[in-house]
Design an enzyme around this catalytic site. Structure first.
Site, PDB file in Angstrom:
ATOM      1  N   ASN A  35    -137.772 -18.940  48.374  1.00  0.00           N
ATOM      2  CA  ASN A  35    -138.598 -19.010  46.666  1.00  0.00           C
ATOM      3  C   ASN A  35    -137.507 -18.002  45.899  1.00  0.00           C
ATOM      4  O   ASN A  35    -136.573 -17.355  46.402  1.00  0.00           O
ATOM      5  CB  ASN A  35    -140.001 -18.524  46.726  1.00  0.00           C
ATOM      6  CG  ASN A  35    -140.219 -17.005  47.145  1.00  0.00           C
ATOM      7  OD1 ASN A  35    -139.327 -16.265  46.984  1.00  0.00           O
ATOM      8  ND2 ASN A  35    -141.400 -16.952  47.499  1.00  0.00           N
ATOM      9  N   CYS A  98    -139.250 -29.408  43.242  1.00  0.00           N
ATOM     10  CA  CYS A  98    -139.699 -28.120  43.842  1.00  0.00           C
ATOM     11  C   CYS A  98    -141.179 -27.566  43.117  1.00  0.00           C
ATOM     12  O   CYS A  98    -141.882 -28.792  42.468  1.00  0.00           O
ATOM     13  CB  CYS A  98    -138.543 -26.948  43.679  1.00  0.00           C
ATOM     14  SG  CYS A  98    -138.099 -26.912  41.648  1.00  0.00           S
ATOM     15  N   SER A  99    -141.474 -26.434  43.028  1.00  0.00           N
ATOM     16  CA  SER A  99    -142.870 -26.337  42.585  1.00  0.00           C
ATOM     17  C   SER A  99    -142.941 -26.499  41.068  1.00  0.00           C
ATOM     18  O   SER A  99    -143.818 -27.341  40.777  1.00  0.00           O
ATOM     19  CB  SER A  99    -143.173 -24.873  42.730  1.00  0.00           C
ATOM     20  OG  SER A  99    -143.102 -24.170  43.961  1.00  0.00           O
ATOM     21  N   ASP A 100    -141.988 -26.257  40.088  1.00  0.00           N
ATOM     22  CA  ASP A 100    -141.964 -26.829  38.664  1.00  0.00           C
ATOM     23  C   ASP A 100    -140.972 -27.745  38.506  1.00  0.00           C
ATOM     24  O   ASP A 100    -141.054 -28.274  37.466  1.00  0.00           O
ATOM     25  CB  ASP A 100    -141.837 -25.448  38.092  1.00  0.00           C
ATOM     26  CG  ASP A 100    -142.990 -24.565  38.329  1.00  0.00           C
ATOM     27  OD1 ASP A 100    -143.756 -24.632  37.953  1.00  0.00           O
ATOM     28  OD2 ASP A 100    -142.545 -23.297  38.963  1.00  0.00           O
ATOM     29  N   TRP A 102    -137.659 -27.489  38.108  1.00  0.00           N
ATOM     30  CA  TRP A 102    -136.323 -26.978  37.252  1.00  0.00           C
ATOM     31  C   TRP A 102    -135.371 -25.979  38.101  1.00  0.00           C
ATOM     32  O   TRP A 102    -134.696 -25.485  37.278  1.00  0.00           O
ATOM     33  CB  TRP A 102    -136.589 -26.768  35.784  1.00  0.00           C
ATOM     34  CG  TRP A 102    -137.955 -25.999  35.468  1.00  0.00           C
ATOM     35  CD1 TRP A 102    -139.190 -26.413  35.052  1.00  0.00           C
ATOM     36  CD2 TRP A 102    -137.863 -24.605  35.473  1.00  0.00           C
ATOM     37  NE1 TRP A 102    -139.811 -25.414  34.982  1.00  0.00           N
ATOM     38  CE2 TRP A 102    -139.248 -24.233  35.565  1.00  0.00           C
ATOM     39  CE3 TRP A 102    -137.141 -23.514  36.041  1.00  0.00           C
ATOM     40  CZ2 TRP A 102    -139.815 -23.025  35.303  1.00  0.00           C
ATOM     41  CZ3 TRP A 102    -137.496 -22.178  36.162  1.00  0.00           C
ATOM     42  CH2 TRP A 102    -138.981 -21.896  35.659  1.00  0.00           C
ATOM     43  N   ARG A 104    -135.280 -25.644  42.163  1.00  0.00           N
ATOM     44  CA  ARG A 104    -134.618 -26.396  43.519  1.00  0.00           C
ATOM     45  C   ARG A 104    -134.402 -27.824  43.047  1.00  0.00           C
ATOM     46  O   ARG A 104    -133.196 -28.466  43.703  1.00  0.00           O
ATOM     47  CB  ARG A 104    -135.632 -26.257  44.586  1.00  0.00           C
ATOM     48  CG  ARG A 104    -135.899 -24.877  44.983  1.00  0.00           C
ATOM     49  CD  ARG A 104    -134.455 -24.095  45.523  1.00  0.00           C
ATOM     50  NE  ARG A 104    -134.896 -22.889  45.856  1.00  0.00           N
ATOM     51  CZ  ARG A 104    -133.841 -21.901  45.567  1.00  0.00           C
ATOM     52  NH1 ARG A 104    -132.764 -22.298  45.254  1.00  0.00           N
ATOM     53  NH2 ARG A 104    -133.940 -20.466  45.943  1.00  0.00           N
ATOM     54  N   ARG A 144    -134.251 -17.009  33.785  1.00  0.00           N
ATOM     55  CA  ARG A 144    -133.833 -16.602  35.170  1.00  0.00           C
ATOM     56  C   ARG A 144    -132.697 -15.566  35.060  1.00  0.00           C
ATOM     57  O   ARG A 144    -132.539 -15.029  36.077  1.00  0.00           O
ATOM     58  CB  ARG A 144    -133.148 -18.247  35.642  1.00  0.00           C
ATOM     59  CG  ARG A 144    -134.521 -19.204  36.214  1.00  0.00           C
ATOM     60  CD  ARG A 144    -134.920 -18.365  37.545  1.00  0.00           C
ATOM     61  NE  ARG A 144    -136.189 -19.348  37.818  1.00  0.00           N
ATOM     62  CZ  ARG A 144    -137.558 -18.941  37.811  1.00  0.00           C
ATOM     63  NH1 ARG A 144    -137.964 -17.759  37.069  1.00  0.00           N
ATOM     64  NH2 ARG A 144    -138.492 -19.715  38.208  1.00  0.00           N
TER      65      ARG A 144
END
Length: 310
Positions: A35, A98-100, A102, A104, A144
């Site tokens: 992550n 991936c989770s969101d 934007w 991975r 990020r």
């Protein structure tokens, strides 16, 4: 166990997860990529290691391995190759997220497109790829990179930088397949944090449009495209087919020109770039002289024809 943990965490948060029973004839798998927090910790360890004024030379490789940065780069590249291979060899469609959607997702989709399509290995294509897969898809650059923050928050993570590092790794394996050179990647990595250009400001297109970034700032691509010669690979030879590198820790390398750029003592110059610029300048001179000679010869032939008519 790791895959089950990711699945349960995503389902609990309502984030990206697909239920296999909703689809027919699919191969369902996790990428086993750590992550954003693991990537941030790895980035911090690597930066601390490469900026140490003095190190124990006998422990350099073990300390480098302990940061896990190169292992994480390998895991991202492995997934990109798997996606590209599935599309190219099995002629199958692939859904990536991936989770969101934007972090991975942008990494794996853009890397696999570089492997599959030679257009994205050109200077223009690479700019388009970043605009499409990163900026338009909503990678949260401000969050990020912590633009505007005095301290690093828990949401900081070098996801885009890791993508650039992965592109550099592929370029080392296929030095003739990319129209752009290492200097382009260094320039993009530098201006990711410099905020001199508006390209990587804010978290999404909506914010950039509302704040009129395009009209109030200069695009990084405008700067790059005004001095293309500095960013072109003179050894480039278009490779129209897909490239599928074998990713191994034996070939993954530390990107010294980036990571060691701010070391207090050791300055890693790039003699290849300097020599490349000399060759590019020489080529332009030869091309210019050749064109000048051609025009003179053409004018002389025209005069001879006119004299013959007289």
């Amino acid at each position: 166990w790791y895959q089950r943990r990711v699945r349960e965490a995503n389902m609990a948060k309502g984030c990206g997860y697909e239920t296999p029973r909703n689809y027919e004839n699919i191969e369902f798998s996790f990428g086993n990529i750590e992550n954003i927090h693991a990537m941030r910790d790895s980035n911090n360890k690597l930066r601390a290691l490469v900026t140490q004024p003095e190190i124990d030379e006998t422990k350099w490789f073990s300390n480098l391995a302990a940061t896990q940065w190169l292992s994480y780069v390998q895991s991202v590249l492995n997934e990109a190759v798997r996606v590209a291979s599935t599309i190219e060899n099995k002629r199958s469609s692939v859904v990536i997220h991936c989770s969101d959607g934007w972090d991975r997702t942008s990494q794996i989709s853009s890397l696999s497109m570089i492997l599959l399509d030679p257009y994205y290995r050109t200077l223009q294509g690479f700019e388009v790829l970043i605009e499409k897969e990163w900026l338009s898809f909503g990678h949260m650059f401000r969050t990020r990179t912590c633009h505007g923050s005095k301290t690093m928050t828990d949401n900081y993570s070098p996801i885009f930088l890791q993508f650039i590092d992965c592109v550099w790794q592929i370029g080392q394996l296929y030095p003739y397949s990319f129209e752009f050179n290492n200097n382009l990647l260094l320039t993009i990595a530098q201006h990711l944090h410099s905020c001199l250009f508006g390209t990587f400001l804010f978290d999404c297109d909506k914010q950039r449009k509302e704040l009129e970034v395009k009209t109030k700032t200069v695009s990084l691509w405008s700067y790059i495209n005004t001095c293309k010669t500095r960013f072109l690979n003179p050894l480039y030879k278009e490779k129209k087919e897909c490239i599928l590198p074998v990713i191994s820790m034996r070939t993954i390398r530390l990107w010294k020109q980036y990571w060691m750029a701010y070391h207090p003592y050791h300055k890693f110059e790039d003699p290849t770039f300097d020599r490349t610029m000399e060759l590019v300048g020489l080529r332009e001179k030869i091309v210019g002289e050749s064109e000048e000679a051609r025009l003179k010869n053409q004018a002389a032939n025209k005069n001879n024809v006119e004299k013959a008519r007289d």
